[in-house]
Design an enzyme around this catalytic site. Sequence first.
Site, PDB file in Angstrom:
ATOM      1  N   TYR A 195       1.208  -1.098   0.292  1.00  0.00           N
ATOM      2  CA  TYR A 195      -0.051  -0.314  -0.085  1.00  0.00           C
ATOM      3  C   TYR A 195       1.113   1.364  -0.017  1.00  0.00           C
ATOM      4  O   TYR A 195       0.233   2.252   0.534  1.00  0.00           O
ATOM      5  CB  TYR A 195      -0.921   0.682   0.535  1.00  0.00           C
ATOM      6  CG  TYR A 195      -2.093  -1.592   1.411  1.00  0.00           C
ATOM      7  CD1 TYR A 195      -3.339  -0.532   0.102  1.00  0.00           C
ATOM      8  CD2 TYR A 195      -1.310  -2.364   1.810  1.00  0.00           C
ATOM      9  CE1 TYR A 195      -4.378  -2.294   0.069  1.00  0.00           C
ATOM     10  CE2 TYR A 195      -2.678  -3.537   1.836  1.00  0.00           C
ATOM     11  CZ  TYR A 195      -3.629  -3.251   0.623  1.00  0.00           C
ATOM     12  OH  TYR A 195      -4.472  -4.617   0.968  1.00  0.00           O
ATOM     13  N   HIS A 204     -14.047  -4.151 -13.231  1.00  0.00           N
ATOM     14  CA  HIS A 204     -13.482  -4.515 -12.521  1.00  0.00           C
ATOM     15  C   HIS A 204     -12.522  -4.991 -14.519  1.00  0.00           C
ATOM     16  O   HIS A 204     -11.354  -4.324 -14.864  1.00  0.00           O
ATOM     17  CB  HIS A 204     -13.611  -6.668 -12.480  1.00  0.00           C
ATOM     18  CG  HIS A 204     -13.201  -6.261 -11.381  1.00  0.00           C
ATOM     19  ND1 HIS A 204     -12.314  -5.740  -9.927  1.00  0.00           N
ATOM     20  CD2 HIS A 204     -14.403  -6.950  -9.741  1.00  0.00           C
ATOM     21  CE1 HIS A 204     -12.548  -6.247  -8.707  1.00  0.00           C
ATOM     22  NE2 HIS A 204     -13.761  -6.691  -8.283  1.00  0.00           N
ATOM     23  N   GLU A 212     -11.476  -2.747  -6.604  1.00  0.00           N
ATOM     24  CA  GLU A 212     -13.152  -2.540  -6.165  1.00  0.00           C
ATOM     25  C   GLU A 212     -14.178  -1.624  -5.937  1.00  0.00           C
ATOM     26  O   GLU A 212     -15.133  -2.384  -6.167  1.00  0.00           O
ATOM     27  CB  GLU A 212     -12.200  -4.004  -4.563  1.00  0.00           C
ATOM     28  CG  GLU A 212     -11.584  -4.906  -4.503  1.00  0.00           C
ATOM     29  CD  GLU A 212     -12.346  -6.207  -5.572  1.00  0.00           C
ATOM     30  OE1 GLU A 212     -13.475  -5.968  -5.761  1.00  0.00           O
ATOM     31  OE2 GLU A 212     -11.400  -6.905  -5.371  1.00  0.00           O
ATOM     32  N   ARG A 214      -9.083  -5.275   1.046  1.00  0.00           N
ATOM     33  CA  ARG A 214      -9.467  -4.268  -0.699  1.00  0.00           C
ATOM     34  C   ARG A 214     -11.012  -4.357  -0.263  1.00  0.00           C
ATOM     35  O   ARG A 214     -11.516  -2.939  -0.393  1.00  0.00           O
ATOM     36  CB  ARG A 214      -9.259  -5.529  -1.701  1.00  0.00           C
ATOM     37  CG  ARG A 214     -10.384  -6.704  -2.020  1.00  0.00           C
ATOM     38  CD  ARG A 214      -9.644  -6.786  -2.598  1.00  0.00           C
ATOM     39  NE  ARG A 214      -8.083  -7.728  -2.673  1.00  0.00           N
ATOM     40  CZ  ARG A 214      -7.608  -8.305  -3.968  1.00  0.00           C
ATOM     41  NH1 ARG A 214      -8.206  -9.021  -4.759  1.00  0.00           N
ATOM     42  NH2 ARG A 214      -6.376  -8.619  -3.788  1.00  0.00           N
ATOM     43  N   TYR A 215     -12.266  -4.507  -0.058  1.00  0.00           N
ATOM     44  CA  TYR A 215     -13.328  -4.321  -0.155  1.00  0.00           C
ATOM     45  C   TYR A 215     -13.824  -3.206   1.353  1.00  0.00           C
ATOM     46  O   TYR A 215     -14.479  -2.507   1.250  1.00  0.00           O
ATOM     47  CB  TYR A 215     -14.189  -5.388   0.877  1.00  0.00           C
ATOM     48  CG  TYR A 215     -13.855  -6.760  -0.822  1.00  0.00           C
ATOM     49  CD1 TYR A 215     -14.630  -6.683  -1.969  1.00  0.00           C
ATOM     50  CD2 TYR A 215     -12.958  -8.098  -0.217  1.00  0.00           C
ATOM     51  CE1 TYR A 215     -14.145  -7.301  -2.544  1.00  0.00           C
ATOM     52  CE2 TYR A 215     -12.631  -8.742  -1.414  1.00  0.00           C
ATOM     53  CZ  TYR A 215     -13.606  -8.495  -2.204  1.00  0.00           C
ATOM     54  OH  TYR A 215     -13.011  -9.754  -3.371  1.00  0.00           O
ATOM     55  N   HIS A 273     -20.568  -4.490 -10.564  1.00  0.00           N
ATOM     56  CA  HIS A 273     -19.000  -4.165  -9.661  1.00  0.00           C
ATOM     57  C   HIS A 273     -17.938  -4.861 -10.434  1.00  0.00           C
ATOM     58  O   HIS A 273     -17.097  -4.889 -11.049  1.00  0.00           O
ATOM     59  CB  HIS A 273     -19.228  -5.241  -8.148  1.00  0.00           C
ATOM     60  CG  HIS A 273     -18.237  -5.846  -7.455  1.00  0.00           C
ATOM     61  ND1 HIS A 273     -17.149  -4.972  -6.506  1.00  0.00           N
ATOM     62  CD2 HIS A 273     -17.324  -6.507  -7.557  1.00  0.00           C
ATOM     63  CE1 HIS A 273     -16.444  -5.661  -6.253  1.00  0.00           C
ATOM     64  NE2 HIS A 273     -16.730  -6.456  -7.047  1.00  0.00           N
ATOM     65  N   GLU A 274     -18.707  -6.294 -10.389  1.00  0.00           N
ATOM     66  CA  GLU A 274     -17.769  -6.969 -11.859  1.00  0.00           C
ATOM     67  C   GLU A 274     -17.118  -6.253 -12.987  1.00  0.00           C
ATOM     68  O   GLU A 274     -16.556  -6.479 -13.274  1.00  0.00           O
ATOM     69  CB  GLU A 274     -18.892  -8.149 -11.979  1.00  0.00           C
ATOM     70  CG  GLU A 274     -19.348  -9.727 -10.927  1.00  0.00           C
ATOM     71  CD  GLU A 274     -17.177  -9.512 -10.338  1.00  0.00           C
ATOM     72  OE1 GLU A 274     -16.368  -9.102 -10.668  1.00  0.00           O
ATOM     73  OE2 GLU A 274     -17.757  -9.589  -8.734  1.00  0.00           O
ATOM     74  N   HIS A 281     -19.099 -18.121  -7.201  1.00  0.00           N
ATOM     75  CA  HIS A 281     -18.449 -16.802  -6.581  1.00  0.00           C
ATOM     76  C   HIS A 281     -18.018 -15.865  -8.028  1.00  0.00           C
ATOM     77  O   HIS A 281     -17.543 -16.147  -8.938  1.00  0.00           O
ATOM     78  CB  HIS A 281     -17.628 -17.061  -5.636  1.00  0.00           C
ATOM     79  CG  HIS A 281     -18.018 -15.743  -5.004  1.00  0.00           C
ATOM     80  ND1 HIS A 281     -18.427 -15.168  -3.855  1.00  0.00           N
ATOM     81  CD2 HIS A 281     -16.296 -14.558  -5.599  1.00  0.00           C
ATOM     82  CE1 HIS A 281     -17.608 -13.842  -3.759  1.00  0.00           C
ATOM     83  NE2 HIS A 281     -16.573 -13.570  -4.203  1.00  0.00           N
ATOM     84  N   ALA A 282     -18.036 -14.200  -7.660  1.00  0.00           N
ATOM     85  CA  ALA A 282     -18.465 -13.757  -8.858  1.00  0.00           C
ATOM     86  C   ALA A 282     -17.166 -13.430  -9.610  1.00  0.00           C
ATOM     87  O   ALA A 282     -16.519 -13.531  -7.547  1.00  0.00           O
ATOM     88  CB  ALA A 282     -19.863 -12.287  -9.013  1.00  0.00           C
ATOM     89  N   HIS A 326     -13.037 -15.564   0.272  1.00  0.00           N
ATOM     90  CA  HIS A 326     -12.051 -15.460  -0.392  1.00  0.00           C
ATOM     91  C   HIS A 326     -10.615 -16.100   0.885  1.00  0.00           C
ATOM     92  O   HIS A 326      -9.311 -16.020   0.721  1.00  0.00           O
ATOM     93  CB  HIS A 326     -12.465 -13.960   0.468  1.00  0.00           C
ATOM     94  CG  HIS A 326     -12.870 -12.834  -0.645  1.00  0.00           C
ATOM     95  ND1 HIS A 326     -14.229 -13.220  -0.157  1.00  0.00           N
ATOM     96  CD2 HIS A 326     -12.830 -12.482  -1.779  1.00  0.00           C
ATOM     97  CE1 HIS A 326     -14.869 -12.902  -1.387  1.00  0.00           C
ATOM     98  NE2 HIS A 326     -14.476 -12.397  -1.839  1.00  0.00           N
TER      99      HIS A 326
HETATM  100  O1  X8Z Z   1     -16.268 -11.146  -4.469  1.00  0.00           O
HETATM  101  C1  X8Z Z   1     -16.564 -10.061  -3.785  1.00  0.00           C
HETATM  102  C2  X8Z Z   1     -16.681  -9.962  -5.575  1.00  0.00           C
HETATM  103  C3  X8Z Z   1     -15.702 -10.483  -6.635  1.00  0.00           C
HETATM  104  S1  X8Z Z   1     -14.413  -9.269  -6.487  1.00  0.00           S
HETATM  105  C4  X8Z Z   1     -18.472 -10.096  -6.015  1.00  0.00           C
HETATM  106  N1  X8Z Z   1     -17.351  -8.825  -3.407  1.00  0.00           N
HETATM  107  C5  X8Z Z   1     -17.106  -9.063  -1.587  1.00  0.00           C
HETATM  108  C6  X8Z Z   1     -17.698 -10.504  -1.206  1.00  0.00           C
HETATM  109  O2  X8Z Z   1     -18.381 -11.045  -2.643  1.00  0.00           O
HETATM  110  O3  X8Z Z   1     -17.709 -10.914  -0.470  1.00  0.00           O
HETATM  111  C7  X8Z Z   1     -17.740  -7.867  -3.424  1.00  0.00           C
HETATM  112  C8  X8Z Z   1     -18.099  -7.288  -1.909  1.00  0.00           C
HETATM  113  C9  X8Z Z   1     -17.597  -8.355  -1.146  1.00  0.00           C
HETATM  114 ZN    ZN Z   2     -14.913  -7.363  -7.034  1.00  0.00          ZN
END
Ligand code: X8Z
Ligand code: ZN
Length: 612
Positions: free
Chosen positions: A221, A385, A409, A518-519, A381-382, A351-352, A509
């Site tokens: 960072y 990216h 993000e 990051r989120y 969101h996607e 998972h997206a 994750h």
């Molecule tokens: O994982 C994601 C995205 C893909 S980078 C769908 N997000 C986090 C989650 O779902 O836990 C977006 C918000 C937080």
């Molecule tokens: Zn994302």
Amino acid sequence: MKLYPAKLSRLSLLVALALAATACQKVQPNKTPSNEALVEEANQFIEQSEQTLSQLSIDINRSEWIYSNFITEDTAALSASVGEKHTATSVKLATLAANYTNLPLTDDNLRKLNILRSSLVLPAPLDPKKNAELAAISAELNGLYGKGKYCFEDGRCLTQPELSTIMGESQDPAKLLEVWQGWREIAKPMRPLFEREVELANEGAQDLGYANLSELWRSQYDMKPDEFSTELDRLWDQVKPLYDSLHCYVRGELNEKYGDDVVSKQGAIPAHLLGNMWAQSWGNIYDQVAPQDADPGYDVTQLLAAQDYDETKMVKQAENFFSSLGFEALPDTFWQRSLFVQPKDRDVVCHASAWDLDDKDDIRIKMCIQKTAEDFTVIHHELGHNYYQRAYKNQPFIFKNSANDGFHEAIGDTIALSITPSYLKQIGLLDEVPDASKDIGLLLKQALDKVAFMPFGLMIDQWRWKVFSGEITPEQYNQAWWELREKYQGVKSPVSRDESYFDPGAKYHVPANVPYTRYFLAHILQFQFHKALCETAGDKGPVHRCSIYGNKEAGSQLNTMLEMGRSQPWPEALAVVTGSKEMDATAVLDYFAPLQTWLNEQNTQANRQCGW
Ligand code: X8Z
Ligand code: ZN
């Protein structure tokens, strides 16, 4: 997901080149010929590394794409094998890069060396056997999550997105509890794998000169790792009073709805009642806590259904927003190669995610889209990216990334903040824009999604960093997880969870080893971006009613930042859009100011005792 691969055939040359340099490394930077030779060598090392990494990144992208789209033993093995080579090479280059960082190189090249050194999220030890073991574990953990299902007594087996839909829609505490517990069964077998993964990756981090993986993760960072931790505390302190008010209001309303036996007036809220599998965003319970006289009275899920939106139409609509800002349309290959609908005949990682297969134009998303308001936002969101990836495609390979991972993000979410009632009317989804008296309802819905998320966004890595540093031992994994859930979010497990469970593994994750801070950053940054872009667009109204839809000036300003990729320290990129070099939650507080006042009034009127 970007690792830094390098072709093995080139490696011997690179290693020889760099090892030759190590002996001279202690020479102070000066103008002596040998120093100049070393500088030349360093420049060459960087150039060759980038070329090699760029070629190899395509292999890793393809093998990961195939594995996530067809989870089998064979694709797992292939993905692990490519991952293994990839990590070995990345680790070697990271080690070699450290030899050149004291030389008088250009700012760009010094930056590239630092990125090469610190960008591994799962560094393997130098020992090849351990590297192979780590690659296999990593693939297996991903597969366990992707294949995860819960089967009801009637034999119906549902995947993660399907179970999430139930968590979002049901108001039956028994059903919610069953699904909540059922999904978490998938994580039990992950526990020993995760424990070993941490052990190996910590050793890898130490081989690279870091104290542990926590220090490595916090080294990305443009500031010292401990400074970054302090920065996070500062941002969270800014937001916490707003979160506390929201928590207090929601707990009070749920108590009225479900009664003392299910939700107590005091203490933490049971985690299965908040409309989400992980209680990470609470927008799905908006109807249950909506203000009686300030409800805007529409629901985007229903609007989408009324207009016959299918998965493709939802993505097209999101693309249209970016086009309205002046971004070029998505390429044909995006539509041919993306995955929008969960296949019936095979296991995929639902998972997206957004991908850039060739680091140029082959951008795609992979997502088992549910036709809901929530997934309409996730699509934006996607795509954020993908548009970022395409904007920085002309940067040198090492700079093909966002300013920091929070920026990546934040982009799509920034756009989604512009999905206001007036925007919905413009695109024909909504007939009438509710008047300003309904703003509290809109703000509450937004806060349930965004403000409720913030402590969750923070706690995941607070847990992982302590796991990496050894402060949390494997015997304490689950207990420490729930302690942090309570500390930051004020939520608790609805049933007692001992160490036979591994609840962190039920969150994508963790098995996928994707850093999560990051989120949290993205949730701060998106409000800073939104506010600044609205100013550029000349919007004079309250920022929560501003939509930058159709504004080319705002689009161009955003694009200038995206094109920079990771070529500059993130404060420089931030300044391009916001004029400021500081991450700052004031934009969040300004956005929600009317809601904060309203929440405090409600909590006082109902005589609620806030806190937990
Ligand atoms: O994982 C994601 C995205 C893909 S980078 C769908 N997000 C986090 C989650 O779902 O836990 C977006 C918000 C937080
Ligand atoms: Zn994302």
